[in-house]
Design a protein around this motif. Structure first.
Motif, PDB file in Angstrom:
ATOM      1  N   ARG A 127       0.740  -1.198   0.172  1.00 38.32           N
ATOM      2  CA  ARG A 127      -0.067  -0.010   0.075  1.00 38.32           C
ATOM      3  C   ARG A 127       0.968   1.250   0.084  1.00 38.32           C
ATOM      4  NH1 ARG A 127      -4.529   2.946   1.263  1.00 38.32           N
ATOM      5  NH2 ARG A 127      -4.118   4.584   2.773  1.00 38.32           N
ATOM      6  N   GLU A 128       1.875   1.293   0.863  1.00 38.02           N
ATOM      7  CA  GLU A 128       2.526   2.694   0.986  1.00 38.02           C
ATOM      8  C   GLU A 128       3.350   3.014  -0.265  1.00 38.02           C
ATOM      9  OE1 GLU A 128       2.599   4.698   3.436  1.00 38.02           O
ATOM     10  OE2 GLU A 128       0.870   3.026   4.300  1.00 38.02           O
ATOM     11  N   ARG A 129       3.859   1.882  -0.966  1.00 31.30           N
ATOM     12  CA  ARG A 129       4.626   2.224  -2.140  1.00 31.30           C
ATOM     13  C   ARG A 129       3.704   2.545  -3.302  1.00 31.30           C
ATOM     14  NH1 ARG A 129       7.295  -2.467  -4.744  1.00 31.30           N
ATOM     15  NH2 ARG A 129       7.041  -2.158  -6.946  1.00 31.30           N
ATOM     16  N   TYR A 130       2.565   2.235  -3.501  1.00 30.31           N
ATOM     17  CA  TYR A 130       1.605   2.491  -4.355  1.00 30.31           C
ATOM     18  C   TYR A 130       0.745   3.650  -4.006  1.00 30.31           C
ATOM     19  CZ  TYR A 130       3.269  -1.527  -7.092  1.00 30.31           C
ATOM     20  OH  TYR A 130       3.876  -2.300  -7.991  1.00 30.31           O
ATOM     21  N   LEU A 131       0.511   4.119  -2.882  1.00 30.21           N
ATOM     22  CA  LEU A 131       0.040   5.256  -2.553  1.00 30.21           C
ATOM     23  C   LEU A 131       0.664   6.527  -2.928  1.00 30.21           C
ATOM     24  CD1 LEU A 131      -2.270   6.185  -0.664  1.00 30.21           C
ATOM     25  CD2 LEU A 131      -0.879   6.329   1.197  1.00 30.21           C
ATOM     26  N   GLU A 132       2.257   6.458  -2.849  1.00 27.14           N
ATOM     27  CA  GLU A 132       3.092   7.413  -3.418  1.00 27.14           C
ATOM     28  C   GLU A 132       2.726   7.625  -4.806  1.00 27.14           C
ATOM     29  OE1 GLU A 132       7.097   6.762  -2.205  1.00 27.14           O
ATOM     30  OE2 GLU A 132       7.837   8.109  -3.620  1.00 27.14           O
ATOM     31  N   ARG A 133       2.799   6.495  -5.477  1.00 30.97           N
ATOM     32  CA  ARG A 133       2.521   6.447  -6.867  1.00 30.97           C
ATOM     33  C   ARG A 133       1.008   7.000  -7.459  1.00 30.97           C
ATOM     34  NH1 ARG A 133       4.005   4.760 -11.709  1.00 30.97           N
ATOM     35  NH2 ARG A 133       2.172   4.284 -13.250  1.00 30.97           N
ATOM     36  N   ALA A 134       0.225   6.659  -6.559  1.00 28.47           N
ATOM     37  CA  ALA A 134      -1.074   7.351  -6.602  1.00 28.47           C
ATOM     38  C   ALA A 134      -1.109   8.874  -6.589  1.00 28.47           C
ATOM     39  CB  ALA A 134      -2.128   6.672  -5.616  1.00 28.47           C
ATOM     40  N   HIS A 135      -0.625   9.351  -5.427  1.00 31.18           N
ATOM     41  CA  HIS A 135      -0.493  10.677  -5.451  1.00 31.18           C
ATOM     42  C   HIS A 135       0.331  11.273  -6.652  1.00 31.18           C
ATOM     43  CE1 HIS A 135      -2.426  11.512  -1.666  1.00 31.18           C
ATOM     44  NE2 HIS A 135      -1.937  10.601  -1.075  1.00 31.18           N
ATOM     45  N   LYS A 136       1.240  10.726  -7.039  1.00 31.55           N
ATOM     46  CA  LYS A 136       2.310  11.347  -8.233  1.00 31.55           C
ATOM     47  C   LYS A 136       1.137  11.468  -9.448  1.00 31.55           C
ATOM     48  CE  LYS A 136       6.868  10.180  -7.835  1.00 31.55           C
ATOM     49  NZ  LYS A 136       7.900   9.088  -7.630  1.00 31.55           N
ATOM     50  N   LEU A 137       0.285  10.248  -9.829  1.00 28.71           N
ATOM     51  CA  LEU A 137      -0.581  10.438 -10.754  1.00 28.71           C
ATOM     52  C   LEU A 137      -1.577  11.310 -10.622  1.00 28.71           C
ATOM     53  CD1 LEU A 137      -0.773   6.492 -11.444  1.00 28.71           C
ATOM     54  CD2 LEU A 137      -0.230   8.075 -13.134  1.00 28.71           C
ATOM     55  N   ILE A 138      -1.977  11.546  -9.443  1.00 33.41           N
ATOM     56  CA  ILE A 138      -3.103  12.763  -8.903  1.00 33.41           C
ATOM     57  C   ILE A 138      -2.666  14.157  -9.352  1.00 33.41           C
ATOM     58  CG2 ILE A 138      -4.215  13.675  -7.048  1.00 33.41           C
ATOM     59  CD1 ILE A 138      -4.644  11.173  -5.845  1.00 33.41           C
ATOM     60  N   GLY A 139      -1.162  14.125  -9.026  1.00 34.04           N
ATOM     61  CA  GLY A 139      -0.599  15.364  -9.438  1.00 34.04           C
ATOM     62  C   GLY A 139      -0.434  15.570 -10.867  1.00 34.04           C
ATOM     63  N   MET A 140      -0.251  14.479 -11.560  1.00 34.82           N
ATOM     64  CA  MET A 140      -0.067  14.598 -13.011  1.00 34.82           C
ATOM     65  C   MET A 140      -1.072  14.701 -13.691  1.00 34.82           C
ATOM     66  SD  MET A 140       1.746  11.557 -14.977  1.00 34.82           S
ATOM     67  CE  MET A 140       3.323  11.223 -14.153  1.00 34.82           C
ATOM     68  N   THR A 141      -2.338  14.429 -13.228  1.00 31.88           N
ATOM     69  CA  THR A 141      -3.485  14.613 -13.950  1.00 31.88           C
ATOM     70  C   THR A 141      -4.513  15.911 -13.419  1.00 31.88           C
ATOM     71  OG1 THR A 141      -4.572  13.041 -12.399  1.00 31.88           O
ATOM     72  CG2 THR A 141      -3.844  12.217 -14.583  1.00 31.88           C
ATOM     73  N   GLY A 142      -3.692  16.743 -12.419  1.00 35.59           N
ATOM     74  CA  GLY A 142      -4.334  17.828 -11.917  1.00 35.59           C
ATOM     75  C   GLY A 142      -5.549  17.713 -10.877  1.00 35.59           C
ATOM     76  N   LEU A 143      -5.333  16.424 -10.330  1.00 34.48           N
ATOM     77  CA  LEU A 143      -6.472  16.157  -9.541  1.00 34.48           C
ATOM     78  C   LEU A 143      -6.133  16.549  -7.965  1.00 34.48           C
ATOM     79  CD1 LEU A 143      -7.971  12.979 -10.770  1.00 34.48           C
ATOM     80  CD2 LEU A 143      -9.139  15.170 -10.682  1.00 34.48           C
ATOM     81  N   THR A 144      -4.983  17.140  -7.466  1.00 37.34           N
ATOM     82  CA  THR A 144      -4.570  17.622  -6.295  1.00 37.34           C
ATOM     83  C   THR A 144      -5.677  18.223  -5.789  1.00 37.34           C
ATOM     84  OG1 THR A 144      -2.022  17.585  -7.194  1.00 37.34           O
ATOM     85  CG2 THR A 144      -2.475  18.583  -5.128  1.00 37.34           C
ATOM     86  N   GLY A 145      -5.978  17.991  -4.421  1.00 39.90           N
ATOM     87  CA  GLY A 145      -7.035  18.554  -3.619  1.00 39.90           C
ATOM     88  C   GLY A 145      -8.288  17.949  -3.949  1.00 39.90           C
TER      89      GLY A 145
END
Ligand SMILES: Nc1ncnc2c1ncn2[C@@H]1O[C@H](COP(=O)(O)OP(=O)(O)OP(=O)(O)O)[C@@H](O)[C@H]1O
Length: 274
Positions: A127-145
């Motif tokens: 989970r931890e490793r992929y959570l980081e990846r999920a957050h990166k993707l969220i940033g990349m797709t403009g979904l931060t927040g």
């Protein structure tokens, strides 16, 4: 308005696209068997997809595009032939692919982040490793927040971006997309095309995308594969010799216009192909 420079696919690009095929489709056909009898949906087709390639498939309704994508994902058995990814024959759903459908199919009772993490939970990945990846993707797709929002609190385009994150979170080599922007308004769709091009560039994924939009196909593709009517077969394949990154201005480029016209001719005469 800035005019995009046109040239044939550059040297680096050629190297990126000239490796051994990542996906090999060899004599693959599909006949559905239903109570009403057999429905031949796809004639035997063969083609390769190169690593990092963006392949777009266009064709008339019912020619077997979704069927092909489902077989690539291992969700549907082939009737004949083989599909292999890096030499391994696809016989069941596998971790090498992520899929985005026309509808975002997000779970209404899960937050955006928990929707994106679903494949990680299903595959029991760390989970931890992929959570980081999920957050990166969220940033990349403009979904931060928007991580803790629910799907109904998002616009259609944002929901589809969340679906894209979910398809990429387990880091598949291949992204399969079935009419991903078909339900969006024209302006959002264009913006999503530009964003998808950037995300593919940043992630280096191999993409196979189905669309009914010829301009969308030419804008996104390294190669456009045109299919004929059901039972589908490959009518033609076109390389798109337009430099990347492409801006929406490329749609005014003579090469773009000529290619869309050439592809459109396949669909002339009441949807019949040449
Ligand atoms: N489960 C099924 N059983 C029987 N026939 C099916 C089944 N699924 C699809 N078909 C038929 O196979 C053909 C190809 O379907 P498919 O959904 O792959 O087409 P498509 O090119 O993706 O169409 P569209 O562009 O309208 O989405 C169609 O004629 C369809 O009716």
């Amino acid at each position: 308005m800035a005019q995009p420079q046109l040239k044939l696919v550059g040297e680096a690009e050629t190297q990126r696209l000239s490796g051994a095929p990542l996906i090999r489709i060899d004599g693959v056909s599909k006949t559905y068997r239903s109570r009403d009898g057999e429905v031949p949906s796809l004639h035997p087709i063969s083609f390769d997809v190169r690593p990092g390639e963006f392949l777009v498939v266009v064709g008339p309704s019912g020619c077997g595009k979704s069927t092909l994508l489902k077989m690539l994902a291992g969700l549907l058995p082939v009737t004949s032939g083989t599909i292999s990814i890096e030499g391994d024959v696809v016989t069941e759903p596998h971790d090498d692919t992520g899929i985005v459908f026309q509808s975002p199919t997000l779970l209404a009772w899960r937050s955006v982040l928990r929707n994106i993490m679903l494949p990680v939970e299903i595959r029991r990945l760390p989970r931890e490793r992929y959570l980081e990846r999920a957050h990166k993707l969220i940033g990349m797709t403009g979904l931060t927040g928007f991580e803790n929002k629910y799907p109904w609190q998002l616009s259609g385009g944002m929901q589809q971006r969340a679906a894209l994150c979910r398809a990429l979170v387990h880091d598949p080599k291949i992204l399969l997309m079935d009419e991903p922007f078909g339900a969006l308004d024209a302006m959002t769709r264009e913006r999503m095309n530009v964003e998808l091009q950037r995300i593919q560039f940043e992630t280096g994924k191999t993409v196979i995308l189905i669309t009914h939009s010829i301009p969308e196909a030419v804008f996104l593709a390294d190669r456009v594969m045109v299919m004929s009517e059901r039972p589908g077969t490959i009518a033609a394949t076109y390389e798109v010799p337009l430099e990347r990154p492409r801006t929406l201005d490329v749609m005014g480029d003579p090469v773009f216009i000529q290619l869309t016209q050439t592809i459109r001719k396949h669909f002339a005469a009441q949807g019949h192909l040449d």
